[in-house]
Design a protein around this motif. Structure first.
Motif, mmCIF file in Angstrom:
data_model
loop_
_atom_site.group_PDB
_atom_site.id
_atom_site.type_symbol
_atom_site.label_atom_id
_atom_site.label_comp_id
_atom_site.label_asym_id
_atom_site.label_seq_id
_atom_site.Cartn_x
_atom_site.Cartn_y
_atom_site.Cartn_z
ATOM 1 N N PRO A 14 0.822 -1.209 0.000
ATOM 2 C CA PRO A 14 0.000 0.000 0.000
ATOM 3 C C PRO A 14 0.861 1.266 0.000
ATOM 4 O O PRO A 14 1.983 1.261 0.478
ATOM 5 C CB PRO A 14 -0.793 -0.092 1.288
ATOM 6 N N GLN A 15 0.298 2.338 -0.540
ATOM 7 C CA GLN A 15 0.887 3.679 -0.516
ATOM 8 C C GLN A 15 -0.012 4.536 0.370
ATOM 9 O O GLN A 15 -1.182 4.727 0.052
ATOM 10 C CB GLN A 15 0.936 4.287 -1.922
ATOM 11 N N THR A 16 0.520 5.048 1.445
ATOM 12 C CA THR A 16 -0.319 5.797 2.393
ATOM 13 C C THR A 16 -0.491 7.266 2.025
ATOM 14 O O THR A 16 -1.327 7.945 2.618
ATOM 15 C CB THR A 16 0.268 5.717 3.814
ATOM 16 N N ASP A 17 0.267 7.748 1.036
ATOM 17 C CA ASP A 17 0.173 9.164 0.655
ATOM 18 C C ASP A 17 0.269 9.281 -0.868
ATOM 19 O O ASP A 17 1.117 9.980 -1.394
ATOM 20 C CB ASP A 17 1.276 9.961 1.343
ATOM 21 N N TYR A 18 -0.639 8.602 -1.562
ATOM 22 C CA TYR A 18 -0.605 8.541 -3.020
ATOM 23 C C TYR A 18 -1.348 9.754 -3.606
ATOM 24 O O TYR A 18 -2.533 9.956 -3.321
ATOM 25 C CB TYR A 18 -1.258 7.247 -3.499
ATOM 26 N N PRO A 19 -0.670 10.576 -4.419
ATOM 27 C CA PRO A 19 -1.335 11.772 -4.964
ATOM 28 C C PRO A 19 -2.167 11.459 -6.208
ATOM 29 O O PRO A 19 -1.766 10.662 -7.056
ATOM 30 C CB PRO A 19 -0.159 12.678 -5.317
ATOM 31 N N ILE A 44 -9.227 9.494 2.041
ATOM 32 C CA ILE A 44 -8.566 10.723 1.602
ATOM 33 C C ILE A 44 -7.979 11.426 2.818
ATOM 34 O O ILE A 44 -8.635 11.541 3.854
ATOM 35 C CB ILE A 44 -9.572 11.670 0.903
ATOM 36 N N ASN A 45 -6.764 11.927 2.672
ATOM 37 C CA ASN A 45 -6.148 12.762 3.703
ATOM 38 C C ASN A 45 -6.764 14.158 3.583
ATOM 39 O O ASN A 45 -6.425 14.916 2.682
ATOM 40 C CB ASN A 45 -4.627 12.805 3.516
ATOM 41 N N ASP A 46 -7.666 14.489 4.492
ATOM 42 C CA ASP A 46 -8.395 15.767 4.435
ATOM 43 C C ASP A 46 -7.480 16.986 4.536
ATOM 44 O O ASP A 46 -7.846 18.068 4.099
ATOM 45 C CB ASP A 46 -9.447 15.836 5.548
ATOM 46 N N GLU A 47 -6.320 16.810 5.110
ATOM 47 C CA GLU A 47 -5.389 17.929 5.268
ATOM 48 C C GLU A 47 -4.591 18.199 3.994
ATOM 49 O O GLU A 47 -3.870 19.190 3.923
ATOM 50 C CB GLU A 47 -4.434 17.648 6.429
ATOM 51 N N ARG A 48 -4.710 17.315 3.001
ATOM 52 C CA ARG A 48 -3.911 17.463 1.781
ATOM 53 C C ARG A 48 -4.800 17.520 0.549
ATOM 54 O O ARG A 48 -4.591 16.802 -0.415
ATOM 55 C CB ARG A 48 -2.923 16.311 1.665
ATOM 56 N N ILE A 49 -5.799 18.375 0.580
ATOM 57 C CA ILE A 49 -6.651 18.614 -0.577
ATOM 58 C C ILE A 49 -6.357 20.027 -1.075
ATOM 59 O O ILE A 49 -6.539 20.994 -0.340
ATOM 60 C CB ILE A 49 -8.150 18.474 -0.231
ATOM 61 N N ILE A 66 -4.411 9.958 -1.190
ATOM 62 C CA ILE A 66 -5.213 8.833 -0.714
ATOM 63 C C ILE A 66 -4.324 7.712 -0.195
ATOM 64 O O ILE A 66 -3.112 7.715 -0.404
ATOM 65 C CB ILE A 66 -6.116 8.264 -1.837
ATOM 66 N N VAL A 67 -4.964 6.731 0.440
ATOM 67 C CA VAL A 67 -4.311 5.472 0.774
ATOM 68 C C VAL A 67 -4.615 4.531 -0.384
ATOM 69 O O VAL A 67 -5.764 4.120 -0.577
ATOM 70 C CB VAL A 67 -4.841 4.900 2.105
ATOM 71 N N ALA A 68 -3.597 4.238 -1.192
ATOM 72 C CA ALA A 68 -3.765 3.368 -2.355
ATOM 73 C C ALA A 68 -3.425 1.936 -1.961
ATOM 74 O O ALA A 68 -2.342 1.659 -1.439
ATOM 75 C CB ALA A 68 -2.860 3.821 -3.490
ATOM 76 N N THR A 69 -4.364 1.026 -2.210
ATOM 77 C CA THR A 69 -4.174 -0.362 -1.788
ATOM 78 C C THR A 69 -3.748 -1.295 -2.911
ATOM 79 O O THR A 69 -3.062 -2.273 -2.667
ATOM 80 C CB THR A 69 -5.462 -0.909 -1.144
ATOM 81 N N ASP A 70 -4.187 -1.020 -4.145
ATOM 82 C CA ASP A 70 -3.783 -1.863 -5.271
ATOM 83 C C ASP A 70 -4.110 -1.189 -6.599
ATOM 84 O O ASP A 70 -4.763 -0.152 -6.637
ATOM 85 C CB ASP A 70 -4.428 -3.258 -5.201
ATOM 86 N N GLN A 71 -3.649 -1.793 -7.684
ATOM 87 C CA GLN A 71 -3.830 -1.232 -9.026
ATOM 88 C C GLN A 71 -5.311 -1.181 -9.425
ATOM 89 O O GLN A 71 -5.745 -0.231 -10.075
ATOM 90 C CB GLN A 71 -3.033 -2.055 -10.045
ATOM 91 N N ASP A 72 -6.089 -2.184 -9.022
ATOM 92 C CA ASP A 72 -7.521 -2.192 -9.349
ATOM 93 C C ASP A 72 -8.240 -1.004 -8.725
ATOM 94 O O ASP A 72 -9.118 -0.406 -9.341
ATOM 95 C CB ASP A 72 -8.176 -3.495 -8.879
ATOM 96 N N ASN A 76 -10.322 1.786 -10.789
ATOM 97 C CA ASN A 76 -11.735 2.070 -10.504
ATOM 98 C C ASN A 76 -11.963 3.548 -10.191
ATOM 99 O O ASN A 76 -12.974 4.130 -10.615
ATOM 100 C CB ASN A 76 -12.235 1.194 -9.358
ATOM 101 N N ILE A 77 -11.038 4.163 -9.459
ATOM 102 C CA ILE A 77 -11.150 5.599 -9.181
ATOM 103 C C ILE A 77 -11.105 6.376 -10.490
ATOM 104 O O ILE A 77 -11.945 7.247 -10.748
ATOM 105 C CB ILE A 77 -10.031 6.070 -8.221
ATOM 106 N N ASN A 78 -10.139 6.057 -11.329
ATOM 107 C CA ASN A 78 -9.984 6.722 -12.621
ATOM 108 C C ASN A 78 -11.245 6.550 -13.474
ATOM 109 O O ASN A 78 -11.767 7.523 -14.034
ATOM 110 C CB ASN A 78 -8.754 6.164 -13.342
ATOM 111 N N SER A 79 -11.750 5.333 -13.559
ATOM 112 C CA SER A 79 -12.938 5.059 -14.375
ATOM 113 C C SER A 79 -14.162 5.827 -13.889
ATOM 114 O O SER A 79 -14.888 6.424 -14.691
ATOM 115 C CB SER A 79 -13.247 3.557 -14.370
#
Length: 91
Positions: A14-19, A44-49, A66-72, A76-79
């Motif tokens: 996971p990425q805990t601070d994925y832009p 979503i990290n509310d402090e980094r919007i 965001i906290v990114a957990t996987d490629q899917d 899905n977010i992009n779609s």
């Protein structure tokens, strides 16, 4: 693959601070719509919007972390963002 070909970088999850940068039309409620779509899939990290308008005010760029957990999840977010009709690009 030859040495001269460029490989796409691998993301380690996971990425805990994925832009995520979203370029959309400027409009009332668009930011809330974008945030609601992303919240269906991720925390979503509310402090980094961050939000910025283009010089002519036609487009707005919203950057979320965001906290990114996987490629899917990212797919899905992009779609979902692009299906909203207000988003032009997701980076």
């Amino acid at each position: 693959m030859t040495d001269t070909e460029v490989k796409a970088p691998k993301i380690e999850f996971p990425q805990t601070d994925y832009p995520i940068k979203v370029i959309s039309d400027t409009g009332v409620g668009n930011k809330d719509t974008i945030i609601a779509i992303v919240l269906k899939h991720a925390t979503i990290n509310d402090e980094r919007i961050d939000e910025r308008q283009s010089s002519n005010g036609k487009y707005t760029t919203i950057q979320l972390h965001i906290v990114a957990t996987d490629q899917d999840q990212l797919y899905n977010i992009n779609s979902d963002l692009r299906a909203s009709g207000i988003v032009h690009m997701v980076l």
